[in-house]
Design a protein around this motif. Structure first.
Motif, short mmCIF file in Angstrom:
data_model
loop_
_atom_site.label_atom_id
_atom_site.label_comp_id
_atom_site.label_asym_id
_atom_site.label_seq_id
_atom_site.Cartn_x
_atom_site.Cartn_y
_atom_site.Cartn_z
N VAL A 1 3.73 15.65 0.12
CA VAL A 1 3.08 14.62 -0.69
C VAL A 1 3.44 13.22 -0.17
CG1 VAL A 1 2.97 13.59 -3.00
CG2 VAL A 1 2.96 16.08 -2.74
N ILE A 2 4.70 13.03 0.14
CA ILE A 2 5.15 11.74 0.68
C ILE A 2 4.45 11.46 2.01
CG2 ILE A 2 7.11 10.48 1.63
CD1 ILE A 2 7.29 10.62 -1.35
N ALA A 3 4.39 12.47 2.88
CA ALA A 3 3.75 12.28 4.19
C ALA A 3 2.29 11.89 4.03
CB ALA A 3 3.88 13.57 5.01
N GLU A 4 1.57 12.56 3.13
CA GLU A 4 0.17 12.21 2.92
C GLU A 4 0.03 10.80 2.37
OE1 GLU A 4 -3.61 14.59 1.49
OE2 GLU A 4 -2.36 14.07 -0.25
N ALA A 5 0.92 10.41 1.46
CA ALA A 5 0.86 9.07 0.89
C ALA A 5 1.00 8.01 1.98
CB ALA A 5 1.95 8.89 -0.16
N ILE A 6 1.91 8.23 2.92
CA ILE A 6 2.14 7.26 4.00
C ILE A 6 0.94 7.21 4.93
CG2 ILE A 6 3.58 6.75 6.01
CD1 ILE A 6 5.95 7.91 4.36
N VAL A 7 0.38 8.37 5.28
CA VAL A 7 -0.78 8.40 6.17
C VAL A 7 -1.98 7.72 5.50
CG1 VAL A 7 -2.45 9.92 7.32
CG2 VAL A 7 0.00 10.43 7.42
N VAL A 8 -2.17 7.96 4.22
CA VAL A 8 -3.26 7.31 3.49
C VAL A 8 -3.06 5.79 3.48
CG1 VAL A 8 -4.22 6.95 1.18
CG2 VAL A 8 -3.93 9.27 2.07
N ALA A 9 -1.81 5.33 3.29
CA ALA A 9 -1.54 3.89 3.30
C ALA A 9 -1.86 3.29 4.67
CB ALA A 9 -0.08 3.63 2.94
N ILE A 10 -1.55 4.01 5.74
CA ILE A 10 -1.90 3.55 7.08
C ILE A 10 -3.41 3.38 7.20
CG2 ILE A 10 -1.95 4.22 9.52
CD1 ILE A 10 0.82 5.54 9.03
N GLN A 11 -4.16 4.37 6.72
CA GLN A 11 -5.62 4.27 6.75
C GLN A 11 -6.10 3.06 5.95
OE1 GLN A 11 -9.06 6.45 7.60
NE2 GLN A 11 -8.78 4.22 7.70
N LEU B 1 0.83 -1.21 0.00
CA LEU B 1 0.00 0.00 0.00
C LEU B 1 0.86 1.26 0.00
CD1 LEU B 1 -2.73 -1.13 2.57
CD2 LEU B 1 -3.09 -0.70 0.12
N VAL B 2 1.89 1.30 0.85
CA VAL B 2 2.77 2.46 0.91
C VAL B 2 3.47 2.67 -0.43
CG1 VAL B 2 4.86 3.40 1.96
CG2 VAL B 2 3.16 2.28 3.40
N GLN B 3 4.02 1.60 -0.97
CA GLN B 3 4.75 1.71 -2.23
C GLN B 3 3.86 2.23 -3.35
OE1 GLN B 3 7.97 1.23 -2.61
NE2 GLN B 3 8.16 1.29 -4.83
N ARG B 4 2.67 1.67 -3.47
CA ARG B 4 1.78 2.08 -4.55
C ARG B 4 1.29 3.51 -4.39
NH1 ARG B 4 0.09 -3.28 -3.76
NH2 ARG B 4 -1.75 -2.66 -2.58
N GLU B 5 1.03 3.93 -3.14
CA GLU B 5 0.57 5.30 -2.92
C GLU B 5 1.66 6.31 -3.29
OE1 GLU B 5 -2.27 6.66 -2.20
OE2 GLU B 5 -3.41 4.82 -1.87
N ILE B 6 2.90 6.04 -2.91
CA ILE B 6 3.99 6.97 -3.23
C ILE B 6 4.23 7.01 -4.73
CG2 ILE B 6 6.47 7.37 -2.99
CD1 ILE B 6 6.27 6.34 -0.13
N VAL B 7 4.25 5.86 -5.36
CA VAL B 7 4.49 5.81 -6.81
C VAL B 7 3.38 6.52 -7.57
CG1 VAL B 7 4.63 4.26 -8.80
CG2 VAL B 7 5.93 3.75 -6.73
N ALA B 8 2.13 6.37 -7.11
CA ALA B 8 1.00 7.00 -7.80
C ALA B 8 1.00 8.52 -7.65
CB ALA B 8 -0.32 6.44 -7.25
N ARG B 9 1.58 9.03 -6.57
CA ARG B 9 1.50 10.47 -6.28
C ARG B 9 2.76 11.23 -6.65
NH1 ARG B 9 -2.50 11.18 -1.75
NH2 ARG B 9 -3.58 9.18 -1.60
N THR B 10 3.84 10.52 -7.02
CA THR B 10 5.11 11.19 -7.30
C THR B 10 5.69 10.65 -8.60
OG1 THR B 10 6.59 9.58 -6.23
CG2 THR B 10 5.53 11.23 -4.80
N ARG C 1 -7.60 11.30 -0.06
CA ARG C 1 -6.91 12.48 0.45
C ARG C 1 -7.06 12.56 1.96
NH1 ARG C 1 -4.55 11.92 -3.50
NH2 ARG C 1 -4.53 13.23 -5.37
N PHE C 2 -6.17 13.36 2.57
CA PHE C 2 -6.11 13.44 4.02
C PHE C 2 -7.47 13.81 4.62
CE2 PHE C 2 -5.36 15.98 7.90
CZ PHE C 2 -4.76 15.00 8.68
N GLY C 3 -8.18 14.71 4.01
CA GLY C 3 -9.48 15.15 4.54
C GLY C 3 -10.56 14.09 4.47
#
Length: 374
Positions: A342-352, A286-295, A368-370
């Motif tokens: 962007v990286i921080a949000e990606a990691i928090v989203v992966a945690i969720q 999840l973390v890997q895919r979120e970061i790759v998708a957003r950056t 998204r964070f919200g």
């Protein structure tokens, strides 16, 4: 054997090197007796590290030293018992845990560490077999283990239990505990390049993630202060003391080759013994895919490793290598505060997303964070 304070590499000699060579010989990885760390020794060490899911550098540091010692034990070689202050570890413990799991006795994870969960499984097995239920694995328990055929077939009970624990925790982030581990620190700066230090980037990212998690009601703990540099064993012990749900270790990478670039995520796993953290593997993906998708960081994928922080944490843990500070593209991105957000949000989203059931989950890169469930 106690882990040495030193690091051993080509050109070193002495009693500790002779001991390392002797253990590699007994493992069938090296021939010929000598007390000099030569190219043949380094080659054998690299082979061992690859086999064991360690950093492959041909150098024997504390973690590789401990792993070589662990590898020498076979089930039945010694009495196995739970020592809270210094848990026993080794391939014999791995074999014991795998056998107990096959027989249907709950072990949290096959990690080769004789901790409280392994003691409980041994005690339950002994009780079922009419043996003294003391949680210590001695001759009578070894014999009983050899006699009994597996009762549980198919699937992985530890993985099923881990997934059920995630489901039972519910989708809301509020009330959960996450440890954020900024790599390196103190006098250990990690990789350096283009005016950036790995330890500084990791701490800055950790602070950004901590702030976002705190806003969702998560209890977020950093494993070190800005000027501290605990080792991996200390970081793992800290994470375990918090009784966290998840642990995220933050690093950047580096290379002598300036063309090396990209992001990779690691979870606990060892193909040699079939031992894997199922939730850790899911979390890493999840973390890997979120970061790759957003950056625009190159996708270097997820990988199983047995590094101390991944192996010795009781909760699912991942380690991120977020870009190469030695690469001009990655370092320019990492130097940008907006990119770190962007990286921080990606990691928090992966945690969720670890906790969202399939019918509530979102497509990668879209949440998204919200929108998090707090």
């Amino acid at each position: 054997m106690e882990s040495p304070h030193g690091v051993y590499r080509i050109g070193d000699s002495g009693e500790a090197v002779a001991e390392i060579v002797g253990k590699l010989q007994r493992l069938g990885l090296l021939t010929g007796g000598h007390d000099v760390y030569d190219e043949a020794t380094a080659h054998a060490v690299r082979g061992f590290q690859q086999q064991r899911g360690l950093m492959i550098d041909g150098v024997v540091g504390p973690q590789t030293y401990r792993a070589i010692d662990d590898a020498r034990w076979r089930l039945g070689d010694r009495l196995l018992t739970y020592v809270p202050s210094h848990p026993m570890s080794g391939d014999d413990v791995l074999s014991l845990q795998a056998k107990l799991q096959e027989l249907g006795f709950a072990v949290a994870r096959i990690d080769g560490i004789f901790a409280a969960d392994t003691q409980r499984a041994v005690t339950e097995f002994q009780r079922n077999m009419g043996l003294p239920a003391d949680g210590t694995c001695g001759p009578s328990t070894f014999k009983a283990l050899q006699r009994i055929r597996p009762m549980a077939t198919g699937g992985r009970p530890d993985a099923l239990r881990a997934r059920e624990a995630v489901r039972a925790a519910g989708p809301r982030l509020s009330g959960k505990t996450v440890v954020i581990d900024p790599g390196h620190g103190g006098f250990d700066y990690g990789w350096e390049g283009y005016g950036l230090r790995e330890s500084d980037i990791a701490y800055d990212l950790a602070a950004r993630i901590e702030g976002r998690l705190g806003a969702t009601g998560v209890r977020a703990y950093l494993s070190r202060g800005r000027d501290q540099g605990p080792d991996e064993l200390e970081r793992a012990a800290f994470a375990n003391e918090t009784d966290a749900n998840l642990c995220v270790s933050l690093h950047t990478d580096g290379s002598m080759n300036p063309a090396a670039q990209g992001v990779a995520t690691y979870f606990y796993g060892n193909d040699l013994h079939g031992a894997t953290s199922s939730v850790g593997e899911q979390f890493a993906g999840l973390v890997q895919r979120e970061i790759v998708a957003r950056t625009d960081l190159l996708n270097c994928h997820t990988h199983a490793k047995t590094w101390d922080l991944l192996r010795r944490t009781k909760m699912p843990a991942v380690r991120l290598e977020i870009g190469y500070v030695t690469n001009p593209h990655d370092s320019a991105r990492l130097a940008d505060p907006a990119f770190r957000d962007v990286i921080a949000e990606a990691i928090v989203v992966a945690i969720q997303r670890v906790y969202l059931p399939p019918d509530q989950d979102a497509a990668t890169g879209m949440l998204r964070f919200g929108q998090l469930t707090v």
